[in-house]
Structures are given as structure tokens and as C-alpha cells.
Write a protein that holds these residues in place. Structure first.
Motif, PDB file in Angstrom:
ATOM      1  N   HIS A  66      -0.096  -5.210   7.370  1.00 49.89           N
ATOM      2  CA  HIS A  66      -0.145  -6.444   8.102  1.00 49.89           C
ATOM      3  C   HIS A  66      -0.116  -6.426   9.407  1.00 49.89           C
ATOM      4  CE1 HIS A  66       1.216  -9.240   4.471  1.00 49.89           C
ATOM      5  NE2 HIS A  66       1.093  -7.898   3.981  1.00 49.89           N
ATOM      6  N   ASN A  67       0.452  -5.546  10.165  1.00 54.44           N
ATOM      7  CA  ASN A  67       0.360  -5.374  11.617  1.00 54.44           C
ATOM      8  C   ASN A  67      -0.204  -3.929  11.904  1.00 54.44           C
ATOM      9  OD1 ASN A  67       1.663  -7.875  12.130  1.00 54.44           O
ATOM     10  ND2 ASN A  67       3.432  -6.809  11.289  1.00 54.44           N
ATOM     11  N   GLU A  68      -0.245  -3.758  13.272  1.00 53.18           N
ATOM     12  CA  GLU A  68      -0.486  -2.633  13.960  1.00 53.18           C
ATOM     13  C   GLU A  68       0.333  -1.456  13.270  1.00 53.18           C
ATOM     14  OE1 GLU A  68      -0.550  -0.503  18.364  1.00 53.18           O
ATOM     15  OE2 GLU A  68      -0.193  -2.585  18.073  1.00 53.18           O
ATOM     16  N   ILE A  69      -0.458  -0.252  12.898  1.00 55.77           N
ATOM     17  CA  ILE A  69       0.191   0.724  12.551  1.00 55.77           C
ATOM     18  C   ILE A  69       0.513   1.618  13.696  1.00 55.77           C
ATOM     19  CG2 ILE A  69       0.078   2.966  10.884  1.00 55.77           C
ATOM     20  CD1 ILE A  69      -1.633   1.512   9.062  1.00 55.77           C
ATOM     21  N   LEU A  74      -4.411   9.925  12.902  1.00 54.54           N
ATOM     22  CA  LEU A  74      -4.793  10.819  11.699  1.00 54.54           C
ATOM     23  C   LEU A  74      -3.443  10.549  10.669  1.00 54.54           C
ATOM     24  CD1 LEU A  74      -6.452  13.074  10.447  1.00 54.54           C
ATOM     25  CD2 LEU A  74      -4.634  14.649  11.054  1.00 54.54           C
ATOM     26  N   LYS A  75      -2.345  10.051  10.985  1.00 50.06           N
ATOM     27  CA  LYS A  75      -1.432   9.665  10.114  1.00 50.06           C
ATOM     28  C   LYS A  75      -1.696   8.050   9.723  1.00 50.06           C
ATOM     29  CE  LYS A  75       2.392  12.598  11.246  1.00 50.06           C
ATOM     30  NZ  LYS A  75       4.011  12.764  11.037  1.00 50.06           N
ATOM     31  N   SER A  76      -2.203   7.399  10.474  1.00 52.40           N
ATOM     32  CA  SER A  76      -2.640   6.020   9.977  1.00 52.40           C
ATOM     33  C   SER A  76      -3.752   6.117   8.803  1.00 52.40           C
ATOM     34  CB  SER A  76      -3.109   5.305  11.319  1.00 52.40           C
ATOM     35  OG  SER A  76      -2.137   5.025  12.202  1.00 52.40           O
ATOM     36  N   CYS A  77      -4.725   6.978   9.231  1.00 54.05           N
ATOM     37  CA  CYS A  77      -5.657   7.213   8.143  1.00 54.05           C
ATOM     38  C   CYS A  77      -4.917   7.465   6.929  1.00 54.05           C
ATOM     39  CB  CYS A  77      -6.857   8.093   8.473  1.00 54.05           C
ATOM     40  SG  CYS A  77      -7.850   7.500  10.116  1.00 54.05           S
ATOM     41  N   VAL A  79      -2.111   6.898   5.681  1.00 54.70           N
ATOM     42  CA  VAL A  79      -1.247   5.785   5.154  1.00 54.70           C
ATOM     43  C   VAL A  79      -2.377   4.768   4.663  1.00 54.70           C
ATOM     44  CG1 VAL A  79       0.103   3.830   5.969  1.00 54.70           C
ATOM     45  CG2 VAL A  79       0.825   6.089   6.748  1.00 54.70           C
ATOM     46  N   ILE A  80      -3.342   4.450   5.136  1.00 55.06           N
ATOM     47  CA  ILE A  80      -4.102   3.710   4.729  1.00 55.06           C
ATOM     48  C   ILE A  80      -4.818   4.076   3.402  1.00 55.06           C
ATOM     49  CG2 ILE A  80      -6.551   2.444   5.098  1.00 55.06           C
ATOM     50  CD1 ILE A  80      -5.741   2.526   7.864  1.00 55.06           C
ATOM     51  N   LEU A  81      -5.168   5.483   3.210  1.00 53.23           N
ATOM     52  CA  LEU A  81      -5.824   6.006   2.228  1.00 53.23           C
ATOM     53  C   LEU A  81      -4.674   6.111   0.880  1.00 53.23           C
ATOM     54  CD1 LEU A  81      -8.140   7.598   0.734  1.00 53.23           C
ATOM     55  CD2 LEU A  81      -7.035   9.834   1.585  1.00 53.23           C
ATOM     56  N   SER A  82      -3.587   6.375   1.418  1.00 56.42           N
ATOM     57  CA  SER A  82      -2.398   6.284   0.343  1.00 56.42           C
ATOM     58  C   SER A  82      -2.185   4.924  -0.328  1.00 56.42           C
ATOM     59  CB  SER A  82      -1.138   6.775   1.128  1.00 56.42           C
ATOM     60  OG  SER A  82      -1.183   8.044   1.507  1.00 56.42           O
ATOM     61  N   CYS A  83      -2.247   3.949   0.437  1.00 54.98           N
ATOM     62  CA  CYS A  83      -2.271   2.444   0.168  1.00 54.98           C
ATOM     63  C   CYS A  83      -3.419   2.345  -0.653  1.00 54.98           C
ATOM     64  CB  CYS A  83      -2.297   1.465   1.331  1.00 54.98           C
ATOM     65  SG  CYS A  83      -0.823   1.450   2.302  1.00 54.98           S
ATOM     66  N   ALA A  84      -4.539   2.669  -0.510  1.00 53.52           N
ATOM     67  CA  ALA A  84      -5.689   2.253  -1.516  1.00 53.52           C
ATOM     68  C   ALA A  84      -5.537   3.273  -2.716  1.00 53.52           C
ATOM     69  CB  ALA A  84      -6.884   2.811  -0.773  1.00 53.52           C
TER      70      ALA A  84
END
Length: 130
Positions: A66-69, A74-77, A79-84
Motif C-alpha cells: 500500500h505504501n513505499e517499501i 533488491l529486497k523490495s523486488c 517482497v513484490i515477487l513473493s506477494c505475487a
């Protein structure tokens, strides 16, 4: 210094009109002048709509999106991939999401036109492919 983020093999990023038009970042025409530009705008809108809905669905299911990670990129990517991946698992197991209207796209500013090179290149794409 700006770097091209995609190679020159007809691969582009799509952005709304709040972004500058570049050779690699295509935006809609503000005032389409011909049929090619109108068809380009329709295709652009349909494609961006699918992407934005998908992002909206992920954001609805996972609050971290919902907000800025505030992590290293690299960790943000990851997290996003894990969510998908988790979202796909939830779908396969028919786990419901809260009902919301995901068809409403956010409004975007219509005032950034981009640089001349990007605008010329967008015309070539519209006239060649549409």
C-alpha cells in the motif's frame, strides 16, 4: 544520467501522461491527431488498465504494497515477487479477497508532455504498429 531500461527490440514501458515520453517509455497522445494515434491510445489504455488492475489486486491483498517499501531495491523486488506468488497460491486455493471496485483507475495528471525525441519516437510507434 538516464539509462535505457529495455533494449531496442520493440520492448517498451508504458506510462501515463504524468511521465515524460521517451524512446523506451511510451505515453498516450494528449490530443490524438489521426486514426493511428487514436488506435494507439486505445491499445495503450487497455494494456495499462490490465497492469494497473493487477497491481491494485496485489495491493488489496497485501498491505505491505500500500505504501513505499522501505527496503533495499533488491529486497523490495523479492517482497513484490513473493506477494505475487502468494496471491497465485491463494487464487489456486480459492481464498477470497475483500470485495472492492477494482475497475476504477486513479486519475493521473495530464500535463507532462515529455521531450521531443520521445514524442517523435512515439509517433513512429503509433504509425508503424497501429
Amino acid at each position: 544520467m538516464e539509462q535505457n531500461v529495455v533494449d531496442d527490440q520493440h520492448q517498451y514501458l508504458l506510462g501515463d501522461s504524468g511521465y515524460p515520453c521517451k524512446r523506451w517509455l511510451l505515453t498516450p497522445f494528449m490530443n490524438p491527431a489521426d486514426e493511428h494515434q487514436l488506435i494507439y491510445n486505445r491499445a495503450h489504455k487497455r494494456t495499462r488498465s490490465v497492469v494497473e488492475r493487477s497491481i491494485g489486486i496485489l495491493k488489496r491483498r497485501w498491505a505491505i504494497l500500500h505504501n513505499e517499501i522501505r527496503l533495499h531495491p533488491l529486497k523490495s523486488c523479492k517482497v513484490i515477487l513473493s506477494c505475487a506468488v502468494l496471491h497465485n497460491i491463494c487464487n489456486m486455493r480459492n481464498l477470497p479477497m475483500d470485495p472492492l471496485d477494482i475497475d476504477a483507475l486513479p486519475d493521473h495528471p495530464e500535463n507532462y508532455h515529455g521531450n521531443e525525441d520521445g514524442l517523435r519516437y512515439r509517433n513512429v510507434v503509433a504509425n508503424t504498429f497501429f
